[in-house]
Scaffold this motif. Structure first.
Motif, PDB file in Angstrom:
ATOM      1  N   THR A   5     -46.107 -25.937 -35.305  1.00 63.85           N
ATOM      2  CA  THR A   5     -45.876 -24.919 -34.269  1.00 63.85           C
ATOM      3  C   THR A   5     -44.403 -24.989 -33.865  1.00 63.85           C
ATOM      4  OG1 THR A   5     -46.229 -26.331 -32.325  1.00 63.85           O
ATOM      5  CG2 THR A   5     -48.206 -25.412 -33.380  1.00 63.85           C
ATOM      6  N   THR A   6     -44.002 -24.073 -33.001  1.00 63.64           N
ATOM      7  CA  THR A   6     -42.601 -24.068 -32.543  1.00 63.64           C
ATOM      8  C   THR A   6     -42.288 -25.306 -31.702  1.00 63.64           C
ATOM      9  OG1 THR A   6     -43.310 -22.714 -30.675  1.00 63.64           O
ATOM     10  CG2 THR A   6     -42.364 -21.561 -32.578  1.00 63.64           C
ATOM     11  N   GLU A   7     -43.361 -25.962 -31.232  1.00 63.09           N
ATOM     12  CA  GLU A   7     -43.166 -27.164 -30.400  1.00 63.09           C
ATOM     13  C   GLU A   7     -43.511 -28.444 -31.161  1.00 63.09           C
ATOM     14  OE1 GLU A   7     -45.689 -26.327 -27.112  1.00 63.09           O
ATOM     15  OE2 GLU A   7     -44.537 -24.572 -26.490  1.00 63.09           O
ATOM     16  N   GLY A   8     -43.490 -28.372 -32.489  1.00 64.16           N
ATOM     17  CA  GLY A   8     -43.854 -29.535 -33.287  1.00 64.16           C
ATOM     18  C   GLY A   8     -45.274 -29.402 -33.826  1.00 64.16           C
ATOM     19  N   TYR A   9     -45.819 -30.498 -34.337  1.00 66.43           N
ATOM     20  CA  TYR A   9     -47.155 -30.449 -34.940  1.00 66.43           C
ATOM     21  C   TYR A   9     -48.244 -30.642 -33.885  1.00 66.43           C
ATOM     22  CZ  TYR A   9     -45.563 -30.128 -39.727  1.00 66.43           C
ATOM     23  OH  TYR A   9     -45.016 -29.666 -40.889  1.00 66.43           O
ATOM     24  N   LYS A  10     -49.295 -29.796 -33.988  1.00 66.37           N
ATOM     25  CA  LYS A  10     -50.408 -29.838 -33.033  1.00 66.37           C
ATOM     26  C   LYS A  10     -51.703 -30.133 -33.777  1.00 66.37           C
ATOM     27  CE  LYS A  10     -52.879 -27.129 -29.570  1.00 66.37           C
ATOM     28  NZ  LYS A  10     -53.061 -25.813 -28.915  1.00 66.37           N
ATOM     29  N   GLN A  11     -52.485 -31.064 -33.247  1.00 71.51           N
ATOM     30  CA  GLN A  11     -53.733 -31.489 -33.894  1.00 71.51           C
ATOM     31  C   GLN A  11     -54.751 -30.342 -33.959  1.00 71.51           C
ATOM     32  OE1 GLN A  11     -55.407 -35.253 -32.516  1.00 71.51           O
ATOM     33  NE2 GLN A  11     -57.450 -34.356 -32.620  1.00 71.51           N
ATOM     34  N   ILE A  12     -55.447 -30.242 -35.113  1.00 70.79           N
ATOM     35  CA  ILE A  12     -56.552 -29.291 -35.285  1.00 70.79           C
ATOM     36  C   ILE A  12     -57.858 -30.077 -35.297  1.00 70.79           C
ATOM     37  CG2 ILE A  12     -57.663 -27.694 -36.918  1.00 70.79           C
ATOM     38  CD1 ILE A  12     -54.904 -26.914 -37.890  1.00 70.79           C
ATOM     39  N   ASP A  13     -58.851 -29.563 -34.584  1.00 67.87           N
ATOM     40  CA  ASP A  13     -60.156 -30.231 -34.530  1.00 67.87           C
ATOM     41  C   ASP A  13     -61.176 -29.578 -35.460  1.00 67.87           C
ATOM     42  OD1 ASP A  13     -59.423 -32.058 -32.321  1.00 67.87           O
ATOM     43  OD2 ASP A  13     -59.211 -30.169 -31.225  1.00 67.87           O
ATOM     44  N   VAL A  14     -61.107 -28.257 -35.574  1.00 68.01           N
ATOM     45  CA  VAL A  14     -62.066 -27.512 -36.401  1.00 68.01           C
ATOM     46  C   VAL A  14     -61.285 -26.545 -37.293  1.00 68.01           C
ATOM     47  CG1 VAL A  14     -64.068 -25.969 -36.427  1.00 68.01           C
ATOM     48  CG2 VAL A  14     -63.796 -27.629 -34.562  1.00 68.01           C
ATOM     49  N   LEU A  15     -61.533 -26.636 -38.591  1.00 67.12           N
ATOM     50  CA  LEU A  15     -60.839 -25.774 -39.546  1.00 67.12           C
ATOM     51  C   LEU A  15     -61.862 -24.890 -40.257  1.00 67.12           C
ATOM     52  CD1 LEU A  15     -57.964 -25.256 -40.685  1.00 67.12           C
ATOM     53  CD2 LEU A  15     -58.532 -26.831 -42.546  1.00 67.12           C
ATOM     54  N   TYR A  16     -61.796 -23.595 -39.970  1.00 67.51           N
ATOM     55  CA  TYR A  16     -62.645 -22.622 -40.680  1.00 67.51           C
ATOM     56  C   TYR A  16     -61.895 -22.271 -41.950  1.00 67.51           C
ATOM     57  CZ  TYR A  16     -65.138 -18.196 -41.570  1.00 67.51           C
ATOM     58  OH  TYR A  16     -65.858 -17.167 -42.149  1.00 67.51           O
ATOM     59  N   ARG A  17     -62.325 -22.861 -43.056  1.00 66.98           N
ATOM     60  CA  ARG A  17     -61.536 -22.724 -44.281  1.00 66.98           C
ATOM     61  C   ARG A  17     -62.085 -21.598 -45.160  1.00 66.98           C
ATOM     62  NH1 ARG A  17     -64.066 -25.233 -49.166  1.00 66.98           N
ATOM     63  NH2 ARG A  17     -66.088 -25.970 -48.444  1.00 66.98           N
ATOM     64  N   ARG A  18     -61.167 -20.805 -45.709  1.00 69.32           N
ATOM     65  CA  ARG A  18     -61.539 -19.775 -46.668  1.00 69.32           C
ATOM     66  C   ARG A  18     -60.877 -20.097 -48.014  1.00 69.32           C
ATOM     67  NH1 ARG A  18     -64.083 -15.343 -43.939  1.00 69.32           N
ATOM     68  NH2 ARG A  18     -64.335 -14.516 -46.042  1.00 69.32           N
ATOM     69  N   VAL A  19     -60.744 -21.396 -48.277  1.00 68.21           N
ATOM     70  CA  VAL A  19     -60.177 -21.916 -49.521  1.00 68.21           C
ATOM     71  C   VAL A  19     -61.290 -22.672 -50.249  1.00 68.21           C
ATOM     72  CG1 VAL A  19     -58.543 -23.610 -50.445  1.00 68.21           C
ATOM     73  CG2 VAL A  19     -57.833 -22.087 -48.600  1.00 68.21           C
ATOM     74  N   ASP A  20     -61.421 -22.471 -51.535  1.00 71.67           N
ATOM     75  CA  ASP A  20     -62.487 -23.124 -52.305  1.00 71.67           C
ATOM     76  C   ASP A  20     -62.309 -24.644 -52.336  1.00 71.67           C
ATOM     77  OD1 ASP A  20     -63.560 -20.665 -52.810  1.00 71.67           O
ATOM     78  OD2 ASP A  20     -62.726 -20.479 -54.825  1.00 71.67           O
ATOM     79  N   ASP A  21     -63.430 -25.350 -52.555  1.00 71.55           N
ATOM     80  CA  ASP A  21     -63.418 -26.818 -52.609  1.00 71.55           C
ATOM     81  C   ASP A  21     -62.311 -27.376 -53.497  1.00 71.55           C
ATOM     82  OD1 ASP A  21     -65.610 -26.933 -50.972  1.00 71.55           O
ATOM     83  OD2 ASP A  21     -67.049 -27.447 -52.540  1.00 71.55           O
ATOM     84  N   ALA A  22     -62.186 -26.832 -54.697  1.00 74.40           N
ATOM     85  CA  ALA A  22     -61.274 -27.395 -55.701  1.00 74.40           C
ATOM     86  C   ALA A  22     -59.827 -27.426 -55.216  1.00 74.40           C
ATOM     87  CB  ALA A  22     -61.367 -26.599 -57.001  1.00 74.40           C
ATOM     88  N   PHE A  23     -59.494 -26.536 -54.256  1.00 78.09           N
ATOM     89  CA  PHE A  23     -58.103 -26.422 -53.810  1.00 78.09           C
ATOM     90  C   PHE A  23     -57.875 -27.021 -52.424  1.00 78.09           C
ATOM     91  CE2 PHE A  23     -59.051 -22.907 -56.694  1.00 78.09           C
ATOM     92  CZ  PHE A  23     -58.087 -23.139 -57.669  1.00 78.09           C
ATOM     93  N   LEU A  24     -58.905 -27.653 -51.879  1.00 81.95           N
ATOM     94  CA  LEU A  24     -58.846 -28.103 -50.486  1.00 81.95           C
ATOM     95  C   LEU A  24     -57.925 -29.300 -50.274  1.00 81.95           C
ATOM     96  CD1 LEU A  24     -60.126 -27.281 -47.809  1.00 81.95           C
ATOM     97  CD2 LEU A  24     -62.061 -28.783 -48.330  1.00 81.95           C
ATOM     98  N   ASP A  25     -57.952 -30.236 -51.234  1.00 82.08           N
ATOM     99  CA  ASP A  25     -57.156 -31.463 -51.075  1.00 82.08           C
ATOM    100  C   ASP A  25     -56.653 -31.900 -52.447  1.00 82.08           C
ATOM    101  OD1 ASP A  25     -56.106 -34.000 -50.685  1.00 82.08           O
ATOM    102  OD2 ASP A  25     -57.733 -34.680 -49.381  1.00 82.08           O
ATOM    103  N   PRO A  26     -55.340 -31.744 -52.706  1.00 79.43           N
ATOM    104  CA  PRO A  26     -54.806 -32.112 -54.025  1.00 79.43           C
ATOM    105  C   PRO A  26     -54.915 -33.601 -54.332  1.00 79.43           C
ATOM    106  CG  PRO A  26     -53.014 -31.542 -52.512  1.00 79.43           C
ATOM    107  CD  PRO A  26     -54.300 -31.190 -51.823  1.00 79.43           C
TER     108      PRO A  26
END
Length: 470
Positions: free
Chosen positions: A259-280
């Motif tokens: 963010t403009t104020e640095g990094y902000k923690q996310i608690d819930v991620l509604y992902r629209r990215v397939d499993d295979a691409f989620l974590d390299p």
């Protein structure tokens, strides 16, 4: 066999749910309705409600055709559908929890072990991992078809990243703009609160250690994705950030967004990215769409990913063929909503039957979606059937086959007046500490006369779906 028309069946005449609408329709000037159709197209074009079409020489953005004749469902019909859908969703979540933990259904022999163990949608990385609140499928789209007054079947369970809800919401908003008097005359249950319910539902499954109101974000693969409009739309409607993988990183054991104020923690991620691409670091090492290390954060219980990784096995079409057993195993009751009869081509006897009757059947890829990679036998040429037979014989476990059902029809507005076209329905289910359905869903309609393919990528359109408040 003639299809059942939901407005005007041949045998019984105008059905009760359509009576008030029919009275209104008969009072309308055809020229006004034609003008309203053009107005609807302008609204969709202005709003930018398009989808990308893949597999063409030039990537193209298309407007999804919208039909102004609503599909109307009585309150009683909706109550029955709701019971069947809730039962199915409970069973799907129980099945996912089981196969990643005790695997009782496999030990009982109700589902073959190989079908799970060798399935590319089954993620060994999820074994022993229980998501926050024990929910795997937070957002599900159940595709339902109708064949008669009282017969409904589930065609598919979309348990990974079901799309189309933005069209459901825009269809309603457009109809209310075009025909406000209709909504004054007919009591239609609202769908406008979907985004609010989605946000509440996601907040309810936040990680256990979350102290304050959870921070929610929508993860999109980016603007080149066919459903990008929807990703941006839902983030905007929920009042949360739309992020891409490059905006995220792991900081002190949590996922954080820039963010403009640095990094902000996310608690819930509604992902629209397939499993295979989620974590390299865990899956595809070449992925630039996900977040390096997010699976470690997830396994530690410091983030909720909706839908959970590994849910894809629940909408696998070979698993689908076992859904009556799965529902009964986990709920102790017969399925309220039936399955379409399915031949598993991995089984030699089924493959033999399918090859001999290919011109009568619908053949689908086990992991296919969007109407791609399928054959509609009755509409295919002899050469298309022969080519598909060769593909089927070379890799039978990749396919299932189903009979061609006489899908119900609903009228659409054409230049010559009303004409029946085949439809299906995708209600959207939200799962947290409870199961919620928005009354209605996305009705997809095959705009070509006689066509059974309703997918927008294959030339289908959409309608507003009305559930009556009766």
């Amino acid at each position: 066999m003639a299809a059942f028309d939901e407005m005007l069946p041949e045998t019984s005449g105008l059905r009760k749910p359509y009576r008030a609408y029919d009275r209104w329709l008969k009072e309308q000037d055809p020229a006004r309705l034609t003008q309203k159709m053009e107005d609807a197209e302008r609204v969709f074009r202005k709003t930018g409600i398009t989808f990308a079409v893949y597999g063409e020489q030039e990537a193209s953005e298309r407007l999804i055709p919208f039909d102004i004749v609503p599909r109307i469902i009585s309150g009683q019909e909706w109550r029955r559908l709701t019971q069947g859908i809730e039962q199915r969703v409970q069973a799907l979540n129980a099945f996912l929890d089981d196969i990643y933990h005790r695997q009782e259904i496999l030990r009982a022999g109700r589902v073959p072990k190989d079908l799970v163990a060798r399935n590319e949608a089954f993620l060994p990385e999820m074994i022993g991992v229980r998501p926050p609140a024990g929910v795997y499928t937070h957002i599900i789209g159940i595709d339902i078809v109708r064949t008669s007054e009282n017969e409904f079947y589930v065609l598919e369970d979309n348990a990974r990243t079901p799309s189309g809800v933005s069209y459901m919401l825009e269809n309603r908003e457009t109809m209310m703009q075009l025909f406000p008097e209709l909504f004054q005359q007919i009591k239609v249950r609202p769908v406008e609160n979907y985004a609010q319910l989605l946000r509440q539902s996601l907040a309810a499954v936040r990680p256990e250690g979350t102290k304050d109101a959870p921070t929610i974000a929508v993860l999109t693969p980016g603007s080149f994705n066919s459903a990008y409009f929807e990703h941006a739309f839902l983030a905007d409607q929920m009042g949360v950030q739309l992020v891409e993988g490059q905006d995220l990183r792991v900081v002190d054991g949590h996922v954080a967004m820039r963010t403009t104020e640095g990094y902000k923690q996310i608690d819930v991620l509604y992902r629209r990215v397939d499993d295979a691409f989620l974590d390299p670091l865990t899956f595809n090492p070449d992925s630039a769409l996900g977040v390096a290390g997010i699976m470690d954060v997830y396994r530690a219980g410091n983030i909720t990913i909706a839908n959970a990784p590994g849910t894809g096995i629940a909408d696998d079409k070979a698993i689908y063929s076992y859904m009556p057993e799965i529902v009964e195993f986990y709920t102790g009751r017969k399925a309220i909503l039936g399955n379409v009869p399915t031949w598993r081509c991995s089984e030699p006897d089924s493959l033999k039957y399918v090859l001999e009757h290919i011109h009568e059947l619908v053949i689908k890829e086990v992991h296919g979606s969007g109407g791609y990679g399928m054959l509609v036998g009755p509409a295919a040429t002899k050469k298309e059937c022969a080519d598909f037979s060769a593909k089927l014989a070379s890799n039978p476990s990749n396919y299932i086959a189903q009979p061609t059902l006489a899908l119900s029809t609903v009228p659409i507005m054409t230049e010559k007046g009303l004409a029946p076209r085949h439809v299906d329905l995708r209600p959207y289910v939200l799962v947290s500490d409870r199961i919620q359905l928005v009354p209605g869903g996305l009705t997809r309609v095959a705009l070509k006369e006689g066509s059974l393919v309703v997918n927008s990528s294959q030339g289908g359109g959409t309608k507003d779906t009305w559930v009556l408040d009766d």
